[in-house]
Write a protein that holds these residues in place. Structure first.
Motif: not given
Lengths: 449, 291
Positions: A243, A253-254, A256-257, A260, A284, B1, B5-6, B9-10, B13, B138, B140-141, B254-255, B258-259, B262, B265
């Motif tokens: 959300v 960040q969304y 990324t979740n 996973n 991307q 979640m 790994a997450n 990743s976060q 990020n 992860m 990643y772009p 922020i990141s 969101s885990m 979100p 955040s």
């Protein structure tokens, strides 16, 4: 506006009463006019003042800045074209509202518009100004359901008709419905019931989906409707629901979740620029095409803005797509006159703006009156009336138009016949089959006066 | 979640997000620290950088030229802005500065909308940075990874200018005591113009390097401006290292939030800002006694 100053208004009203009283002795018509003055006392903010001049004013609050600016501008163009067609007896308008005659009920129609930025308070402020200064007799416009819901309540309080523009929340004609509000377009529940079977048929049962949801009434109700359908009918599982606030720019960040979450489908309920940016960024991140992107509530211009490398092959539900002109002569007339005036083919917002106004013009002219309860009751007859895509009707119980939902699939670049040939219409779903029962979302319309 | 790994990743990020916020904020904080101007047009300058770069890319198809054009154009805009408008506001109350810079941000956004419409514009990343990179924990772009390097270099250059050059010395002295610097025979006003230009350039550079990630629209500056201010407040208004620290903290908040959820955040970001304001009003690295 000087024509609405009280001295003019009073003299006009006096003149009407004198002529009515004189004529009453001689003709039946005079009797009717006299009765109107008696039975229809002042009501709300703009009756009868708004209907007394040579011109009636309509007010549009549409987003011209912010996340929904592109869609709002398109919507406004549709409205402007409708007003032009009402005043000039264009054949398309005559087909939709046959009694239009260089205006409605003997008066020219003029559109006033301002930016709502898709914010409820700004939309209300703009509309309040139009009411105070111009005595508008109807309001239109939203590309955000939070605006539509707020405008509904405002319309009911001020006793001024309101037609929602694009508004996807179930609540607009559900729990937040009002007597003075009408919606021409489809919404979350209809989208879910229209696109759901196609997804289940195409991709099978028991799949895993990640949702992206904008954090307001449209997002939450649409996500709920789509998820309910897929869960119940297809055994799909929502593995995550991300959300985000309206106007988010970086969705990393969304995403990324979601990356996973083990999802196979990315159901993006975001709209406007939020949808463009989130879809671009999903690509991307490599989520697209690893996951299948679905847009249950399609976004005008997303293919143009995000590119067909993102939209090709994806499924979306929409109100209108211009290639339907091949099937519907009225759609063809609309697309041609819009394209001629604005240089591009209209998207769904423009169609919504145009048809909403055409239906208003039809109701007002059929009722032969601007008195809001008369117009509402005309609408509530629920008559079958034309739209650009065949016949439709409004339900008296919740003022929702029962109309087809179009399912489209994004074309690949090589299959595009011109630079706006982004979508292939794969199914036109009968509105009556996908709409919920009128009381399913708790609509109670409220009073006429 | 929340799994390893997450989380990793976060965390990563958040670093990238934070680096970008740090870069944009550094421009804002340099301008405030030196000139005392809270520039509400900073977000709009970010957006202008994106558009100038996009326009240059449309003609040249060169990412390097697009970056140069975006940064230089906004630097010029900044210098003109300072010379024509801002310099008349140094002695005026803060609210006048806020209003005039806010007004300018609207003018910039509407000018861009008038000329280019509301459809967003994006510059593709350079080919070598296209696609995605598998980092083990992860994917990643690749461009976002590259962005981390690009921003690090940009911040180092900015640091070098501010802390290792004569110009930087004057700027930092000007922050402490502009009257004393003036009395040493240094034309402090020319320095001010240059500082405004450099601050604006940081915003413009951020805009163009960010546009392959987030397509630019006329309103792009609005939401980034809010986050930028939060970063500056957390880090300490006027502090260059503070902007970097604040940016990284904001990115991680922020990141990582969101885990869990979100939707919270941004709220958590503001909670963090409030806590800093309550317990350390000058920010984590803000200088003491600045009025």
């Amino acid at each position: 506006m000087s024509k609405f100053e009280s001295t003019n208004g009073v003299s006009r009203r006096s003149a009407l009463q004198i002529s009515a009283a004189g004529g009453m002795m001689a003709t039946g018509l005079g009797g009717v006019q006299w009765a109107m003055a008696q039975d229809k006392p002042k009501l709300g903010a703009t009756w009868p003042e708004g209907s007394q001049g040579d011109t009636v004013y309509l007010g549009a609050a549409v987003p011209l800045t912010g996340t929904y600016a592109v869609q709002g501008a398109d919507e406004l163009k549709g409205m402007e074209l409708a007003i032009e067609h009402i005043n000039t007896n264009h054949e398309l308008m005559k087909a939709l509202a046959p009694k239009v005659n260089s205006g409605v009920n003997g008066k020219k129609v003029k559109l006033l518009s301002a930016d709502s930025a898709a914010k409820p308070n700004q939309a209300l402020q703009v509309s309040q100004t139009f009411i105070a200064q111009n005595k508008i007799i109807a309001m239109i416009g939203s590309t955000s359901s939070s605006v539509a819901v707020a405008m509904n309540k405002f319309a009911q309080r001020e006793k001024v008709l309101y037609m929602a523009g694009i508004s996807g929340s179930n609540d607009t004609t559900g729990k937040d419905c009002v007597r003075y509000g009408f919606r021409q377009g489809f919404y979350g529940e209809m989208a879910a019931n229209a696109i759901g079977p196609i997804l289940v048929k195409q991709f099978g049962k028991n799949r895993k989906a990640a949702f992206m949801t904008p954090d307001y009434t449209y997002g939450h109700t649409t996500t709920e409707s789509v998820n309910n359908y897929l869960t119940k009918e297809g055994g799909w599982k929502m593995v995550t629901n991300q959300v985000s606030p309206l106007g988010t720019q970086d969705f990393s960040q969304y995403l990324t979740n979601i990356a996973n979450s083990g999802a196979e489908f990315l159901i993006n309920v975001n709209w406007g620029r939020d949808a463009v940016l989130s879809s671009q960024q999903a690509k991307q991140f490599g989520l697209i095409p690893k996951m299948t992107l679905v847009l249950p509530y399609q976004i005008p211009f997303i293919a143009k803005e995000a590119g067909v490398d993102i939209t090709h092959g994806i499924y979306a539900a929409t109100d209108f797509w211009w290639t339907l002109e091949d099937k519907y002569p009225l759609a063809k007339l609309f697309v041609e006159s819009f394209h001629k005036k604005y240089g591009y083919r209209p998207e769904w917002g423009a169609e919504n703006g145009y048809v909403s106004f055409a239906h208003w013009a039809r109701m007002v002219t059929e009722a032969g009156s601007f008195y809001p309860p008369d117009v509402i009751k005309q609408w509530e007859k629920g008559e079958t009336i034309p739209s650009l895509l065949g016949d439709v009707h409004y339900r008296p119980e919740d003022h929702q138009c029962v109309r087809p939902v179009i399912i489209v699939r994004g074309k690949e670049k090589k299959d595009m016949k011109n630079d706006e040939d982004f979508w292939e219409v794969i199914e036109m779903v009968d509105g009556a089959k996908v709409i919920q029962k009128p009381d399913a979302f708790g609509c109670k319309l409220g009073d006429y006066t | 979640m929340i799994n390893t790994a997450n989380f990793l990743s976060q965390l990563f990020n958040g670093l990238v997000l934070g680096a970008l916020l740090a870069l944009i904020s550094s421009g804002l904080t340099i301008i405030y620290g030196t000139l005392g101007v809270l520039n509400l047009a900073h977000g709009a300058l970010f957006m202008l950088g994106g558009y100038a770069g996009w326009l240059a890319f449309e003609y040249s198809h060169s990412f390097i030229l697009a970056v140069a054009a975006g940064a230089l154009f906004v630097m010029i805009v900044g210098v003109i802005m300072e010379q024509v408008i801002i310099k008349h506001f140094y002695a005026r109350p803060d609210e006048d500065q806020l209003l005039v810079t806010f007004g300018l941000s609207i003018v910039f956004a509407e000018l861009v909308r008038y000329f280019f419409g509301s459809l967003s514009k994006k510059v593709p990343p350079p080919e070598i940075f296209g696609g995605i990179t598998n980092m083990g924990f992860m994917v990643y772009p690749t461009y976002r990874l590259a962005l981390l390097g690009i921003i690090a270099v940009a911040l180092l250059v900015l640091y070098w200018v501010l802390y290792r050059t004569r110009i930087g010395m004057i700027v930092r002295a000007g922050i402490e005591d502009s009257v004393a610097v003036d009395s040493l025979g240094i034309n402090v006003y020319k320095v001010f113009t240059l500082v405004f230009g450099i601050g604006a350039m940081a915003a413009g550079f951020s805009g163009i390097v960010y546009s392959p990630v987030v397509a630019m629209s006329p309103d792009s500056g609005d939401s980034i401006l809010v986050q930028t201010f939060v970063v500056v407040v957390i880090g300490g208004v006027g502090s260059f290292p503070g902007a970097i620290l604040g940016g990284l903290i904001a990115g991680e908040i922020i990141s990582l939030t969101s885990m869990v959820n979100p939707a919270y955040s941004m709220i958590m970001l503001f909670v963090a800002m409030t806590l800093v304001l309550v317990f350390r009003p000058r920010g984590l690295m803000g200088s003491i006694g600045r009025t």
